[in-house]
Design a protein around this motif. Sequence first.
Motif, short mmCIF file in Angstrom:
data_model
loop_
_atom_site.label_atom_id
_atom_site.label_comp_id
_atom_site.label_asym_id
_atom_site.label_seq_id
_atom_site.Cartn_x
_atom_site.Cartn_y
_atom_site.Cartn_z
N SER A 139 0.84 -1.19 0.00
CA SER A 139 0.00 0.00 0.00
C SER A 139 0.88 1.25 0.00
CB SER A 139 -0.90 0.02 1.23
OG SER A 139 -1.82 -1.04 1.17
N TRP A 140 0.43 2.27 -0.73
CA TRP A 140 1.19 3.51 -0.87
C TRP A 140 0.30 4.69 -0.57
CZ3 TRP A 140 6.34 4.13 -2.16
CH2 TRP A 140 7.03 2.96 -2.50
N MET A 141 0.90 5.75 -0.07
CA MET A 141 0.24 7.04 0.08
C MET A 141 0.79 7.93 -1.04
SD MET A 141 -1.60 9.39 1.75
CE MET A 141 -1.79 9.07 3.48
N PHE A 142 -0.09 8.47 -1.85
CA PHE A 142 0.31 9.41 -2.91
C PHE A 142 -0.06 10.81 -2.45
CE2 PHE A 142 -0.42 6.29 -6.70
CZ PHE A 142 0.67 5.54 -6.30
N GLY A 143 0.91 11.70 -2.43
CA GLY A 143 0.67 13.11 -2.17
C GLY A 143 0.75 13.83 -3.49
N VAL A 144 -0.32 14.49 -3.90
CA VAL A 144 -0.35 15.16 -5.21
C VAL A 144 -0.31 16.66 -5.00
CG1 VAL A 144 -1.68 15.49 -7.33
CG2 VAL A 144 -1.66 13.25 -6.22
N GLU A 145 0.69 17.30 -5.60
CA GLU A 145 0.79 18.76 -5.56
C GLU A 145 -0.17 19.36 -6.59
OE1 GLU A 145 4.94 19.45 -6.34
OE2 GLU A 145 5.48 19.08 -4.24
N THR A 146 -0.39 20.66 -6.50
CA THR A 146 -1.23 21.35 -7.49
C THR A 146 -0.61 21.18 -8.86
OG1 THR A 146 -1.88 22.97 -5.83
CG2 THR A 146 -2.23 23.57 -8.15
N MET A 147 -1.43 20.78 -9.82
CA MET A 147 -0.96 20.56 -11.18
C MET A 147 -0.64 21.90 -11.85
SD MET A 147 -2.90 18.45 -14.20
CE MET A 147 -2.99 17.00 -13.18
N HIS A 148 0.58 22.01 -12.37
CA HIS A 148 0.95 23.21 -13.13
C HIS A 148 0.08 23.27 -14.37
CE1 HIS A 148 4.63 23.95 -10.78
NE2 HIS A 148 4.74 22.63 -10.76
N GLY A 149 -0.47 24.44 -14.66
CA GLY A 149 -1.32 24.59 -15.84
C GLY A 149 -2.79 24.34 -15.56
N ASP A 150 -3.15 24.12 -14.28
CA ASP A 150 -4.54 23.85 -13.91
C ASP A 150 -5.20 25.17 -13.50
OD1 ASP A 150 -6.84 22.45 -13.36
OD2 ASP A 150 -6.05 21.38 -11.64
N PRO A 151 -6.40 25.48 -14.05
CA PRO A 151 -7.05 26.75 -13.71
C PRO A 151 -7.44 26.84 -12.24
CG PRO A 151 -8.39 25.49 -15.28
CD PRO A 151 -7.15 24.70 -15.02
N GLN A 152 -7.04 27.93 -11.61
CA GLN A 152 -7.33 28.16 -10.20
C GLN A 152 -8.66 28.90 -10.08
OE1 GLN A 152 -4.79 28.21 -7.36
NE2 GLN A 152 -3.18 27.20 -8.49
N PRO A 153 -9.40 28.88 -9.05
CA PRO A 153 -9.16 28.14 -7.82
C PRO A 153 -9.79 26.75 -7.83
CG PRO A 153 -11.00 29.62 -7.48
CD PRO A 153 -10.53 29.80 -8.91
N GLN A 154 -10.53 26.38 -8.89
CA GLN A 154 -11.25 25.10 -8.88
C GLN A 154 -10.34 23.90 -9.01
OE1 GLN A 154 -12.04 27.56 -11.10
NE2 GLN A 154 -13.89 28.39 -10.21
N LEU A 155 -9.25 24.01 -9.74
CA LEU A 155 -8.30 22.92 -9.96
C LEU A 155 -8.97 21.66 -10.50
CD1 LEU A 155 -6.21 23.30 -6.68
CD2 LEU A 155 -5.68 24.23 -8.93
#
Length: 157
Positions: A40-56
């Motif tokens: 089992s793994w924990m994935f931490g996902v950062e904000t995707m570059h190029g994703d429209p803010q603030p909705q992401l």
Amino acid sequence: MSWSRSALRVQPLAAILLSAGVSGCVQPVGMPAPSATNTSWMFGVETMHGDPQPQLPYTNRFIADLSAMPKVQVVYVGDSRNSFLFNAWTGDKVLVSPWLRAEGNCMNLTYTIFQSGEKQAVLGLVVGPMPAGTEPDSACVDRAATQFYQALVSQRM
């Protein structure tokens, strides 16, 4: 409507090609490729570059796609409460930094692997563009999530 005998007769060359094609459809012998990570793994996902803010929308879609994979927990680390949970996790974890449409590709990903609390490796994955036509961003995100997970599986993680 009547059929002539010649219309129902199989041509010898066609019969040979058909039998060669059918005989080539044999399931390969051996062990099947793994389809899930070993642990089992924990994935931490950062904000995707190029994703429209603030909705992401694409960051959220990427997280949802990864959450559907077996043996993983996924957390968005762009929020301080979530990043605390990720940093406190003592098991195996991966910090993912996705970049939508980077360098003309579908997505570039940089990911850092931590095992037993120690940083093991920093790796990258490039999900290339589709060979023909343009691909919607949502389809690109789905494809990138699948290829990312399969890359981890192929690394026997």
